[in-house]
Design a protein around this motif. Structure first.
Motif, mmCIF file in Angstrom:
data_model
loop_
_atom_site.group_PDB
_atom_site.id
_atom_site.type_symbol
_atom_site.label_atom_id
_atom_site.label_comp_id
_atom_site.label_asym_id
_atom_site.label_seq_id
_atom_site.Cartn_x
_atom_site.Cartn_y
_atom_site.Cartn_z
ATOM 1 N N ASN A 23 0.672 -0.923 0.148
ATOM 2 C CA ASN A 23 0.206 -0.543 -0.166
ATOM 3 C C ASN A 23 0.879 0.977 -0.013
ATOM 4 N N ALA A 24 2.095 1.727 0.862
ATOM 5 C CA ALA A 24 3.391 2.028 0.633
ATOM 6 C C ALA A 24 3.275 2.564 -0.247
ATOM 7 N N VAL A 27 0.852 4.092 -2.853
ATOM 8 C CA VAL A 27 0.554 5.924 -2.567
ATOM 9 C C VAL A 27 1.783 6.848 -2.953
ATOM 10 N N TRP A 28 3.185 6.325 -2.794
ATOM 11 C CA TRP A 28 4.107 7.348 -3.435
ATOM 12 C C TRP A 28 4.529 6.944 -4.889
ATOM 13 N N SER A 30 1.184 5.968 -6.575
ATOM 14 C CA SER A 30 0.507 6.944 -7.416
ATOM 15 C C SER A 30 0.490 8.548 -7.174
ATOM 16 N N GLN A 32 -1.218 9.636 -4.835
ATOM 17 C CA GLN A 32 -2.436 9.850 -4.067
ATOM 18 C C GLN A 32 -2.510 9.247 -2.880
ATOM 19 N N TRP A 33 -2.779 10.492 -1.757
ATOM 20 C CA TRP A 33 -3.101 9.865 0.172
ATOM 21 C C TRP A 33 -3.827 9.286 0.697
ATOM 22 N N PRO A 35 -5.685 6.716 -0.332
ATOM 23 C CA PRO A 35 -5.061 4.789 -0.424
ATOM 24 C C PRO A 35 -4.607 5.197 1.247
ATOM 25 N N ALA A 36 -3.346 6.035 1.881
ATOM 26 C CA ALA A 36 -2.781 5.908 3.069
ATOM 27 C C ALA A 36 -3.672 5.442 4.129
ATOM 28 N N LEU A 39 -3.832 2.064 5.197
ATOM 29 C CA LEU A 39 -1.631 1.641 5.257
ATOM 30 C C LEU A 39 -2.027 1.770 6.958
#
Length: 143
Positions: A23-24, A27-28, A30, A32-33, A35-36, A39
């Motif tokens: 997931n990280a 996020v990194w 894309s 896009q935050w 999905p964090a 995490l």
């Protein structure tokens, strides 16, 4: 007979941390935050279900997950029958409500089933079912 045992939830920790790393990376890559949030949830689940500690003391059974944010308690007098059982893999891990019983488990399929006087059934997962069953056994209970 005082009893205390902690079972590690190794597979839950590894799976959650692996999914958190994936997931990280998403996020990194894309940028896009949103999905964090997943995490944070995965890391929280890994911490909460990192272990299951069971303690039997004078007249009471207690158990808690991970660092012990909440503790479950059961008076030994409320237990009618004790049995060592093996769960099916589809019963899962964590806190589960399955057909006919409630399961508390972090790893493996072995458990001690407690049939309560209220007719409810609790299964406590453990990698030491014989030790837990022996600690719970009292003169008025069947094993």
């Amino acid at each position: 007979m005082p009893y205390r045992h902690t079972q590690r939830g190794t597979w839950i920790i590894l799976l959650c941390l692996l999914l958190a790393a994936l997931n990280a990376a998403i996020v990194w890559r894309s940028g896009q935050w949103p999905p964090a949030v997943a995490l944070v949830v995965l890391i929280a689940v890994a911490i909460v279900f990192s272990s299951l500690t069971i303690a039997v003391s004078e007249g009471e059974l207690r158990w808690h997950f991970g660092p012990g944010f909440w503790t479950y308690r059961l008076a030994l007098d409320d237990i009618e029958k004790i049995a060592i059982v093996r769960n099916q893999w589809w019963n899962g891990f964590g806190i589960r409500m399955a057909a006919g019983f409630r399961l508390y488990n972090v790893s493996g399929l072995d458990a001690v089933e407690l049939r309560l006087k209220s007719k409810e059934i609790r299964r406590i997962g453990t990698d030491d079912p014989q030790g837990l069953a022996a600690a719970l056994k009292s003169p008025g209970q069947k094993l």
